[in-house]
Design an enzyme around this catalytic site. Structure first.
Site, PDB file in Angstrom:
ATOM      1  N   THR A  44     -16.004  31.564   3.827  1.00  0.00           N
ATOM      2  CA  THR A  44     -16.662  32.870   3.749  1.00  0.00           C
ATOM      3  C   THR A  44     -16.325  33.625   2.464  1.00  0.00           C
ATOM      4  O   THR A  44     -16.528  34.831   2.386  1.00  0.00           O
ATOM      5  CB  THR A  44     -16.261  33.727   4.961  1.00  0.00           C
ATOM      6  OG1 THR A  44     -14.821  33.851   5.001  1.00  0.00           O
ATOM      7  CG2 THR A  44     -16.739  33.075   6.257  1.00  0.00           C
ATOM      8  N   GLU A  87     -15.424  22.123  -0.021  1.00  0.00           N
ATOM      9  CA  GLU A  87     -14.414  22.542   0.962  1.00  0.00           C
ATOM     10  C   GLU A  87     -14.420  21.630   2.192  1.00  0.00           C
ATOM     11  O   GLU A  87     -14.351  22.083   3.339  1.00  0.00           O
ATOM     12  CB  GLU A  87     -14.649  23.995   1.381  1.00  0.00           C
ATOM     13  CG  GLU A  87     -14.633  24.987   0.241  1.00  0.00           C
ATOM     14  CD  GLU A  87     -13.265  25.135  -0.421  1.00  0.00           C
ATOM     15  OE1 GLU A  87     -12.262  24.677   0.165  1.00  0.00           O
ATOM     16  OE2 GLU A  87     -13.207  25.702  -1.527  1.00  0.00           O
ATOM     17  N   CYS A 147       7.272  24.594 -13.553  1.00  0.00           N
ATOM     18  CA  CYS A 147       7.945  23.665 -14.468  1.00  0.00           C
ATOM     19  C   CYS A 147       6.979  22.812 -15.282  1.00  0.00           C
ATOM     20  O   CYS A 147       7.406  22.044 -16.129  1.00  0.00           O
ATOM     21  CB  CYS A 147       8.909  22.766 -13.693  1.00  0.00           C
ATOM     22  SG  CYS A 147       8.068  21.510 -12.683  1.00  0.00           S
TER      23      CYS A 147
END
Length: 212
Positions: A44, A87, A147
């Site tokens: 959404t 997704e 890092c």
């Protein structure tokens, strides 16, 4: 009949998955291929009719798949040459099984894009099934926020502190406002201390300019 394939493109947030998918869709369209773009209804962040990347590329979303949606029963594939799903980690195992069937029965390439694991290092349901069923899995690279090693994991923060509790699916605010990509050593270090995360911002992968 052309043999279809089920492909899974994965990475942590902000590595360019959606941009990669939309570039693939545009390239396919320029070749005259008929593209079907899909995403889960649970996404959404933007209106249901649009798929938009963080770098600004966007295209019309053809269908939103809710929990009861069936990729085998609710879609006619006679006019589809390629199916791309954004997704995909939010899809159910059943829906991933159906995407496998779409590739096999209709002979079209299916490309799924999504996260592999949540911020607790657990596989999402849809991603787990994709790993089990896909013909090809591609991991996009992103560096650790702290890092600069390979950042394969997600660190979730709240009020500047790393957290390891809460729901795996959390889209109450945009994901790049509460997650950073980290290596495993930094994930372990940050989640085992009370150190505050200063100015958490995800390092994005290099963006390829695209004419809109």
């Amino acid at each position: 009949m052309t043999r279809g394939t089920l492909n899974f493109v994965t990475s942590p947030m902000n590595a360019g998955k959606t941009a990669n998918m939309l570039l693939r869709a545009r390239h396919a369209a320029t070749l005259g291929r008929r593209v079907l773009l899909a995403k889960p209804l649970s996404d959404t962040r933007h209106e249901s009719s649009v798929i938009r990347s963080r770098c600004g590329i966007e295209m019309k979303c053809d269908l939103c798949a809710g929990p009861e949606f069936s990729f085998t029963k609710d879609v006619l594939y006679g006019d589809v040459d390629i199916l791309l799903v954004d997704e995909a980690q939010f899809l159910s195992s059943r829906q991933i099984d159906e995407l496998r069937e779409v590739a096999d029965v209709h002979g079209i390439p299916v490309w799924c894009y999504g996260l592999l694991t949540d911020f607790k290092k657990n596989l999402f349901e849809g991603s787990k099934r994709l790993v089990e069923l896909c013909d090809k899995m591609i991991e996009l690279d992103i560096v650790c926020y702290f890092c600069k090693a390979d950042g394969r994991f997600h660190l979730k923060y709240a009020n500047g502190k790393a957290v390891v509790e809460g729901p795996s699916i959390d889209i109450s605010i945009p994901g790049d406002g509460k997650f950073v990509a980290v290596c495993h050593m930094c994930w372990t270090e940050k989640t085992s201390t009370s150190e505050e995360v200063q100015d958490p911002r995800v390092l994005c992968a290099k963006v390829i300019p695209v004419d809109r």
